[in-house]
Design a protein around this motif. Structure first.
Motif, mmCIF file in Angstrom:
data_model
loop_
_atom_site.group_PDB
_atom_site.id
_atom_site.type_symbol
_atom_site.label_atom_id
_atom_site.label_comp_id
_atom_site.label_asym_id
_atom_site.label_seq_id
_atom_site.Cartn_x
_atom_site.Cartn_y
_atom_site.Cartn_z
ATOM 1 N N HIS A 33 0.875 -8.832 -19.964
ATOM 2 C CA HIS A 33 2.114 -8.126 -20.299
ATOM 3 C C HIS A 33 1.805 -6.769 -20.938
ATOM 4 C CE1 HIS A 33 4.532 -11.878 -19.960
ATOM 5 N NE2 HIS A 33 3.521 -12.469 -20.566
ATOM 6 N N ILE A 34 2.614 -5.768 -20.615
ATOM 7 C CA ILE A 34 2.625 -4.515 -21.369
ATOM 8 C C ILE A 34 4.003 -4.447 -22.018
ATOM 9 C CG2 ILE A 34 2.375 -2.012 -21.321
ATOM 10 C CD1 ILE A 34 -0.161 -3.544 -20.546
ATOM 11 N N SER A 35 4.072 -4.938 -23.256
ATOM 12 C CA SER A 35 5.376 -5.122 -23.877
ATOM 13 C C SER A 35 5.212 -5.372 -25.369
ATOM 14 C CB SER A 35 6.094 -6.312 -23.228
ATOM 15 O OG SER A 35 7.288 -6.636 -23.908
ATOM 16 N N ASP A 36 6.270 -5.057 -26.103
ATOM 17 C CA ASP A 36 6.307 -5.361 -27.533
ATOM 18 C C ASP A 36 7.059 -6.660 -27.812
ATOM 19 O OD1 ASP A 36 5.050 -2.897 -27.950
ATOM 20 O OD2 ASP A 36 6.972 -1.852 -28.106
ATOM 21 N N ALA A 37 7.530 -7.343 -26.754
ATOM 22 C CA ALA A 37 8.415 -8.493 -26.958
ATOM 23 C C ALA A 37 7.954 -9.754 -26.235
ATOM 24 C CB ALA A 37 9.830 -8.133 -26.497
ATOM 25 N N THR A 38 6.748 -9.777 -25.738
ATOM 26 C CA THR A 38 6.234 -10.938 -25.007
ATOM 27 C C THR A 38 5.149 -11.621 -25.843
ATOM 28 O OG1 THR A 38 4.887 -9.329 -23.796
ATOM 29 C CG2 THR A 38 6.852 -10.175 -22.677
ATOM 30 N N PRO A 39 4.642 -12.793 -25.427
ATOM 31 C CA PRO A 39 3.693 -13.550 -26.268
ATOM 32 C C PRO A 39 2.487 -12.708 -26.693
ATOM 33 C CG PRO A 39 4.455 -14.910 -24.463
ATOM 34 C CD PRO A 39 4.999 -13.535 -24.205
ATOM 35 N N PRO A 40 2.188 -12.652 -27.984
ATOM 36 C CA PRO A 40 1.114 -11.778 -28.488
ATOM 37 C C PRO A 40 -0.246 -12.054 -27.850
ATOM 38 C CG PRO A 40 2.456 -12.602 -30.295
ATOM 39 C CD PRO A 40 2.893 -13.352 -29.075
ATOM 40 N N SER A 41 -0.534 -13.312 -27.533
ATOM 41 C CA SER A 41 -1.867 -13.654 -27.033
ATOM 42 C C SER A 41 -2.169 -13.029 -25.677
ATOM 43 C CB SER A 41 -2.025 -15.174 -26.943
ATOM 44 O OG SER A 41 -1.092 -15.715 -26.027
ATOM 45 N N THR A 42 -1.118 -12.711 -24.914
ATOM 46 C CA THR A 42 -1.330 -12.132 -23.579
ATOM 47 C C THR A 42 -0.639 -10.775 -23.437
ATOM 48 O OG1 THR A 42 0.554 -13.429 -22.763
ATOM 49 C CG2 THR A 42 -1.662 -14.336 -22.417
ATOM 50 N N SER A 43 -0.306 -10.151 -24.543
ATOM 51 C CA SER A 43 0.446 -8.890 -24.485
ATOM 52 C C SER A 43 -0.338 -7.735 -25.079
ATOM 53 C CB SER A 43 1.774 -9.023 -25.233
ATOM 54 O OG SER A 43 2.597 -9.994 -24.629
ATOM 55 N N THR A 44 -0.121 -6.572 -24.492
ATOM 56 C CA THR A 44 -0.602 -5.309 -25.039
ATOM 57 C C THR A 44 0.631 -4.474 -25.334
ATOM 58 O OG1 THR A 44 -2.555 -5.447 -23.609
ATOM 59 C CG2 THR A 44 -2.103 -3.322 -24.654
ATOM 60 N N SER A 45 0.773 -4.044 -26.560
ATOM 61 C CA SER A 45 1.950 -3.239 -26.901
ATOM 62 C C SER A 45 1.921 -1.940 -26.106
ATOM 63 C CB SER A 45 1.993 -2.948 -28.392
ATOM 64 O OG SER A 45 0.965 -2.035 -28.749
ATOM 65 N N VAL A 46 3.110 -1.376 -25.889
ATOM 66 C CA VAL A 46 3.200 -0.136 -25.124
ATOM 67 C C VAL A 46 2.424 0.982 -25.812
ATOM 68 C CG1 VAL A 46 4.783 1.600 -24.198
ATOM 69 C CG2 VAL A 46 5.425 -0.828 -24.146
ATOM 70 N N SER A 47 2.535 1.062 -27.116
ATOM 71 C CA SER A 47 1.834 2.128 -27.843
ATOM 72 C C SER A 47 0.321 1.953 -27.762
ATOM 73 C CB SER A 47 2.279 2.162 -29.303
ATOM 74 O OG SER A 47 2.008 0.933 -29.954
ATOM 75 N N LEU A 48 -0.162 0.715 -27.859
ATOM 76 C CA LEU A 48 -1.598 0.486 -27.754
ATOM 77 C C LEU A 48 -2.085 0.799 -26.342
ATOM 78 C CD1 LEU A 48 -4.286 -0.459 -28.888
ATOM 79 C CD2 LEU A 48 -3.623 -2.821 -28.370
ATOM 80 N N PHE A 49 -1.314 0.424 -25.344
ATOM 81 C CA PHE A 49 -1.674 0.728 -23.953
ATOM 82 C C PHE A 49 -1.815 2.234 -23.756
ATOM 83 C CE2 PHE A 49 -0.204 1.254 -19.419
ATOM 84 C CZ PHE A 49 -1.355 0.752 -18.828
ATOM 85 N N GLN A 50 -0.845 2.987 -24.243
ATOM 86 C CA GLN A 50 -0.916 4.448 -24.146
ATOM 87 C C GLN A 50 -2.152 4.977 -24.865
ATOM 88 O OE1 GLN A 50 1.014 6.649 -22.519
ATOM 89 N NE2 GLN A 50 3.200 6.260 -22.820
ATOM 90 N N ALA A 51 -2.432 4.427 -26.037
ATOM 91 C CA ALA A 51 -3.589 4.892 -26.809
ATOM 92 C C ALA A 51 -4.898 4.554 -26.098
ATOM 93 C CB ALA A 51 -3.560 4.270 -28.206
ATOM 94 N N GLN A 52 -4.976 3.412 -25.471
ATOM 95 C CA GLN A 52 -6.176 3.052 -24.716
ATOM 96 C C GLN A 52 -6.410 4.030 -23.570
ATOM 97 O OE1 GLN A 52 -5.118 -0.918 -23.615
ATOM 98 N NE2 GLN A 52 -5.882 -1.843 -25.504
ATOM 99 N N LEU A 53 -5.345 4.370 -22.862
ATOM 100 C CA LEU A 53 -5.469 5.335 -21.774
ATOM 101 C C LEU A 53 -5.875 6.710 -22.304
ATOM 102 C CD1 LEU A 53 -2.369 4.400 -19.575
ATOM 103 C CD2 LEU A 53 -4.736 3.625 -19.332
#
Length: 343
Positions: A33-53
């Motif tokens: 998931h790329i989301s702030d509202a899905t299960p934490p164990s399988t999710s990457t927050s949108v802001s963290l995803f942007q920062a990784q890129l």
């Protein structure tokens, strides 16, 4: 193991001529998931995803097509620069609603591994959404099974029943992707990252590259049916460790020397042949949930064993060793305890 060895397209003798410290390897990042509202164990927050890129861009690392890069690297056609590929498992809707536009704005290629039976269910993309993405430049759609079942042979399962089960899952998913999207890529991601030698042989027979969920980069000695990826969910994708992962080098060990991963004993023993680039005094190994663990150095090999049994179905030994240029050799060995309940 035999099937995997036969499918390796280059010989160890030729590969020993490669300068492992100077070569460019392929790092594959795994998302759900790329989301702030899905299960934490399988999710990457949108802001963290942007920062990784952003980190990838700042380091000047090429973002490449997964299939082309893996095919070239494992066909003795070295990469010119350290590269990274982006992958998304399960085809969650958040990849369409959140990640896709971010990646299109940056003109970055990526691969979505699809569980074909989940398409259209709540939280997953529809076939129409997948078609929209498939028509974009740089977007690849690939096989993640039909049903996302545990595909290693179960305890008590007959070989005939296992063969029927996994053949249907592998081939019906590939046929559905061909029918719905016109794609027939030779890529497969193991559900839960679980595989055994028999399943690897099935993937090899189809001429596919098989991707797990054990961490590490891909180099010329990597096994085509047990390729590693770095999980990038919130807990594992924090920026303080990302640069080391992006710059990492595949451990200088032939994948054919690695064990199946189905445990014969608990805790299991991992034996690695000593390589010229590896100084045992600088080697560090970890076990899932146990932190750093000790190992023994024998005449011509390193023996790694956790101090106590594991209680989980899946776990890993991870080993790192400094390489030139400030990077690290990185190896992750997956272990699977079939006696433990399935997810």
């Amino acid at each position: 193991m035999i099937a995997r060895k036969l499918w390796m397209s280059v010989t160890l003798g030729a590969l020993l001529l490669v300068n492992h410290a100077a070569r460019a390897d392929l790092v594959v990042l795994q998302y759900h998931h790329i989301s702030d509202a899905t299960p934490p164990s399988t999710s990457t927050s949108v802001s963290l995803f942007q920062a990784q890129l952003d980190v990838i861009s700042e380091l000047g690392i090429d973002v490449v097509d997964l299939h082309d890069a893996a095919k070239n690297l494992l066909s003795n056609n070295p990469l010119k620069r350290q590269s990274v590929a982006l992958t998304f498992d399960d085809a969650y809707e958040s990849v369409y609603s959140e990640a896709a536009d971010i990646l299109q704005e940056r003109s970055l290629p990526y691969t979505i591994f699809v569980d074909t039976k989940a398409v259209g269910n709540r939280g997953y993309m529809t076939w129409e959404q997948l078609q929209t993405l498939a028509e974009r430049d740089g977007v690849s759609i690939a096989n993640h099974s039909a049903g996302h079942g545990h595909m290693a042979r179960k305890l008590g399962e007959t070989e005939a029943d296992w063969q029927q089960r996994i053949t249907h899952s592998l081939d019906s998913a590939q046929a559905m992707l061909q029918e719905k999207l016109g794609t027939d890529l030779a890529l497969f991601a193991y559900p839960y990252g679980e595989f055994d030698e028999a399943l690897e042989a099935e993937v090899a027979e189809r001429g596919w590259f098989g991707f797990g969920q054990q961490s590490g980069p891909i180099g010329p000695l990597s096994g085509k049916t047990r390729l590693p990826r770095f999980p990038m969910a919130n807990a594992y994708g924090q920026l303080n460790g990302l640069k080391d992962k992006l710059a990492s080098k595949a451990f200088p060990t032939d994948a054919n020397a690695l064990p199946d991963g189905i445990m014969a004993s608990n805790p299991p023993t991992l034996t690695l042949p000593l390589a010229e680039e590896i100084n045992p005094a600088r080697l560090t190994c970890f076990a899932s949930g146990m932190g750093r663990i000790d190992f023994k150095v024998l005449d011509d090999e390193i023996s790694i064993k956790a101090p106590k049994p594991f209680n989980s179905r899946r776990f890993r030994y991870n080993c790192t060793h400094p390489a030139k240029g400030g990077s690290f050799y990185w190896l992750s060995q997956q272990w699977l305890d079939l006696s433990k309940p399935e997810d």
